[in-house]
Design a protein around this motif. Structure first.
Motif, mmCIF file in Angstrom:
data_model
loop_
_atom_site.group_PDB
_atom_site.id
_atom_site.type_symbol
_atom_site.label_atom_id
_atom_site.label_comp_id
_atom_site.label_asym_id
_atom_site.label_seq_id
_atom_site.Cartn_x
_atom_site.Cartn_y
_atom_site.Cartn_z
ATOM 1 N N LEU A 243 6.240 12.597 6.471
ATOM 2 C CA LEU A 243 6.257 11.746 5.276
ATOM 3 C C LEU A 243 4.839 11.393 4.838
ATOM 4 N N MET A 244 4.025 10.981 5.792
ATOM 5 C CA MET A 244 2.661 10.579 5.456
ATOM 6 C C MET A 244 1.823 11.767 4.994
ATOM 7 N N GLN A 245 2.074 12.914 5.560
ATOM 8 C CA GLN A 245 1.327 14.118 5.212
ATOM 9 C C GLN A 245 1.555 14.515 3.755
ATOM 10 N N GLN A 246 2.742 14.262 3.236
ATOM 11 C CA GLN A 246 3.036 14.578 1.838
ATOM 12 C C GLN A 246 2.127 13.805 0.901
ATOM 13 N N GLU B 175 9.793 3.083 1.046
ATOM 14 C CA GLU B 175 10.648 2.430 2.039
ATOM 15 C C GLU B 175 10.897 3.331 3.240
ATOM 16 N N ALA B 176 11.159 4.607 2.991
ATOM 17 C CA ALA B 176 11.390 5.546 4.099
ATOM 18 C C ALA B 176 10.140 5.669 4.973
ATOM 19 N N ALA B 177 8.972 5.757 4.350
ATOM 20 C CA ALA B 177 7.729 5.879 5.104
ATOM 21 C C ALA B 177 7.448 4.605 5.902
ATOM 22 N N PHE B 178 7.673 3.454 5.280
ATOM 23 C CA PHE B 178 7.456 2.178 5.955
ATOM 24 C C PHE B 178 8.383 2.044 7.158
ATOM 25 N N ASP C 273 0.833 -1.200 0.000
ATOM 26 C CA ASP C 273 0.000 0.000 0.000
ATOM 27 C C ASP C 273 0.869 1.251 0.000
ATOM 28 N N PHE C 274 1.945 1.225 0.767
ATOM 29 C CA PHE C 274 2.868 2.358 0.798
ATOM 30 C C PHE C 274 3.489 2.584 -0.582
ATOM 31 N N GLU C 275 3.843 1.493 -1.264
ATOM 32 C CA GLU C 275 4.435 1.629 -2.595
ATOM 33 C C GLU C 275 3.460 2.264 -3.574
ATOM 34 N N VAL C 276 2.179 1.877 -3.477
ATOM 35 C CA VAL C 276 1.164 2.451 -4.360
ATOM 36 C C VAL C 276 0.930 3.926 -4.018
#
Length: 159
Positions: free
Chosen positions: A137-140, A58-61, A47-50
């Protein structure tokens, strides 16, 4: 009053996921994924990759994993979570989501208070920094947020 079979207070329903802004809803959903096992973590990674693209995924995960693992390692107690498909929002989940959002928005005082509910006060600054890194990161990806409220509102009454 008997406490022999009482439910953990951290699991008390305080709302629904559908009432949350995207960043906070994502934080709760991913919190549930992280602690539900290897299979759901892999779903989360995909899901993070999508959602984040290959560069940021990877950084967000890793940032989200560090945040969750810090809570598990240094938490006052385990964070209580609702089931993967549940639309309820538990008290602990709400605290975690608001920590992430307030830290990402630069509301350090609020983030520190929320962090101190999850970990001991000695560890609250470190948790706040992890939440800030992860939240930014997630906010972006989650899109722009409404303008920040003044740091010191005239009144604390909302309605």
């Amino acid at each position: 009053m008997s406490t022999a079979h009482s439910s953990p207070r951290g699991g008390v329903t305080v709302g629904t996921l559908s009432e949350l802004p995207p960043l906070e809803a994502g934080a709760v959903i991913y919190l549930r994924h992280w602690f539900s096992g290897a299979e759901t973590r892999e779903q989360m990674r995909l899901d993070f990759e999508v959602n984040f693209g290959p560069e940021m995924a990877e950084a967000a995960f890793e940032a989200f994993g560090s945040l969750c693992n810090f809570c598990a390692t240094h938490g006052r107690r385990p964070l209580v979570r609702h089931g993967m498909a549940c639309n309820c929002l538990g008290a602990d989940e709400n605290c975690f989501a608001n920590l992430l959002a307030s830290a990402a928005e630069g509301q350090q005082d609020d983030a520190q208070i929320l962090a101190a509910l999850i970990v001991t006060p000695r560890k609250a600054s470190e948790l706040t920094q992890l939440a800030s890194d992860c939240g930014l990161l997630m906010q972006q990806v989650m899109g722009p947020r409404p303008p920040l409220q003044p740091a010191r509102p005239d009144t604390a009454t909302l309605h």
